[in-house]
Design a protein around this motif. Structure first.
Motif, PDB file in Angstrom:
ATOM      1  N   GLY A  69       0.790  -1.223   0.000  1.00  0.00           N
ATOM      2  CA  GLY A  69       0.000   0.000   0.000  1.00  0.00           C
ATOM      3  C   GLY A  69       0.819   1.268   0.000  1.00  0.00           C
ATOM      4  O   GLY A  69       0.262   2.366  -0.030  1.00  0.00           O
ATOM      5  N   SER A  70       2.151   1.146  -0.016  1.00  0.00           N
ATOM      6  CA  SER A  70       3.002   2.338  -0.018  1.00  0.00           C
ATOM      7  C   SER A  70       3.953   2.301  -1.211  1.00  0.00           C
ATOM      8  O   SER A  70       3.987   1.341  -1.966  1.00  0.00           O
ATOM      9  CB  SER A  70       3.802   2.428   1.286  1.00  0.00           C
ATOM     10  N   CYS A  71       4.737   3.375  -1.364  1.00  0.00           N
ATOM     11  CA  CYS A  71       5.637   3.530  -2.512  1.00  0.00           C
ATOM     12  C   CYS A  71       7.059   3.806  -2.050  1.00  0.00           C
ATOM     13  O   CYS A  71       7.304   4.131  -0.889  1.00  0.00           O
ATOM     14  CB  CYS A  71       5.177   4.699  -3.396  1.00  0.00           C
ATOM     15  N   VAL A  83      -1.784  -0.096  -5.738  1.00  0.00           N
ATOM     16  CA  VAL A  83      -0.890   1.068  -5.754  1.00  0.00           C
ATOM     17  C   VAL A  83      -0.506   1.426  -7.186  1.00  0.00           C
ATOM     18  O   VAL A  83      -0.130   0.562  -7.983  1.00  0.00           O
ATOM     19  CB  VAL A  83       0.379   0.804  -4.921  1.00  0.00           C
ATOM     20  N   HIS A 105       2.362   3.352  -8.729  1.00  0.00           N
ATOM     21  CA  HIS A 105       3.640   3.904  -8.291  1.00  0.00           C
ATOM     22  C   HIS A 105       4.068   5.082  -9.158  1.00  0.00           C
ATOM     23  O   HIS A 105       4.084   4.977 -10.386  1.00  0.00           O
ATOM     24  CB  HIS A 105       4.729   2.828  -8.319  1.00  0.00           C
TER      25      HIS A 105
END
Length: 358
Positions: A129-131, A160, A162
């Protein structure tokens, strides 16, 4: 009694009716009626002229979708997995360092593929869920010094998208190729292959493109193509080996047309036919002029060949009217197989057409 050991399966004796469903998962997606109808068109041969036109149109469409002018742009027969393997198999050799940016299952999958071909796989990871930040990427490249770095643009396992801006420049400063998986994002989110410095970009047909699974668009930058063409080892896959494909090239085309023309000229002379242009150095390689065989009506020859071989050759034009037969071997028709076909047709025509005693 039947000699069949395995009888016909009962399930194949009835027509299959596919259910109508709303395909709202992460792929495949529903296929619009227009595309379904296209699939019902007649099958044609892979070497038919219409197929070359279709392939050219597909390449133009992929270049538009990817926003690239790369010449090496094509559609691989296979799913997005095939394109992922095509990218890695061609860009990476055993023993080389690669860097996989893992932010979901597709980064993991790419890492496994690279590991299977003997690459030294390095990874950077971020929580689902993050980059990654561009600084994360810069530090990882400085530390691992890979030849290739792979990012998943649209990670369908985590949802996501990116960011890609600036990553291509960072990769090129570290002398590595920037490979991007856009299977779940291409066509649904902004993507600019050339301006974002992406070296290899691939996707699948069954997501935003709304086509049946089984086609995987892919494009190679000039930088990527140079690495592919200067490998020390052959890719592990014959089918996905890009260097073995006939990628259009101007100088290659010149050489091929000349080689095929010389092969044709030799065959004609072996048949006892004469070439209209005596000086070999000034013969047009795309159109060969043959002195009309003495005693024959050139129109009868061309008509016979069309009727019996479904093959078109022409008579003279302007100053050569009545003096020559003209055979064009251009583009996809410039091949030794085409030459053999023409020579066989000419032999048959000379055998069966009327010849006067004059």
């Amino acid at each position: 009694m039947s000699s069949l050991y395995v009888p016909p399966p009962k399930c194949l004796e009835k027509r299959f009716v596919a259910p109508q469903r709303h395909m709202f998962g992460p792929g495949p997606s529903n296929v619009p009626p227009r595309i379904l109808a296209a699939g019902a068109e007649p099958v044609i041969g892979h070497m038919h002229p219409e197929m070359f036109e279709i392939m050219s149109d597909i390449r133009s469409g992929i270049q538009y979708a990817f926003q690239t002018r790369n010449k090496v742009t094509l559609a691989v027969s296979g799913t997005g997995h095939a394109a992922m393997e095509c990218a890695i198999f061609n860009a990476v050799e055993p023993g080389e360092d690669v860097l996989m940016a893992v932010n979901g299952i597709w980064g993991e999958r790419a890492a496994e593929i690279a590991e299977r071909i003997g690459a030294r796989v390095n990874t950077i990871r971020t929580p689902a869920g993050s980059c990654f930040t561009n600084e994360d990427i810069n530090q990882a490249l400085a530390r691992h010094k890979p030849c290739v770095v792979l990012f998943t643009h649209g990670e369908s396992s985590t949802g996501v998208l990116h960011p890609l801006d600036g990553i291509g420049d960072i990769c090129h400063r570290h002398n590595c190729l920037f490979v991007v998986d856009c299977v779940a994002s291409m066509g649904g989110a902004p993507l600019y292959m050339d301006t974002q410095g992406i070296d290899i970009l691939y996707t699948g047909s069954q997501k935003v493109l709304n086509a049946p699974p089984g086609t995987a668009p892919i494009s190679f930058s000039e930088r990527a193509w140079q690495k592919v063409f200067n490998r020390k080892t052959k890719p592990v896959s014959f089918f996905l080996d890009m260097s073995s494909h006939n990628i259009p090239g101007l100088e290659n085309s010149w050489c091929r047309h000349q080689e095929v023309a010389e092969y044709f000229h030799e065959g004609l002379e072996n048949m006892g036919l004469r070439l209209f242009v005596k000086d070999k150095n000034v013969r047009l390689p795309t159109v060969t002029t043959i002195v009309a065989p003495p005693g024959y009506d050139w129109k009868e020859i061309t008509s016979y060949i069309m009727k019996n071989h479904k093959l078109e050759i022409s008579g003279g034009l302007g100053p050569s009217v009545g003096q020559v037969l003209r055979v064009g071997l251009m583009g996809c028709n410039s091949s030794k197989a085409s030459v053999d076909m023409v020579l066989e047709a000419l032999k048959d025509a000379l055998k069966h057409c009327h010849k006067s005693r004059v």
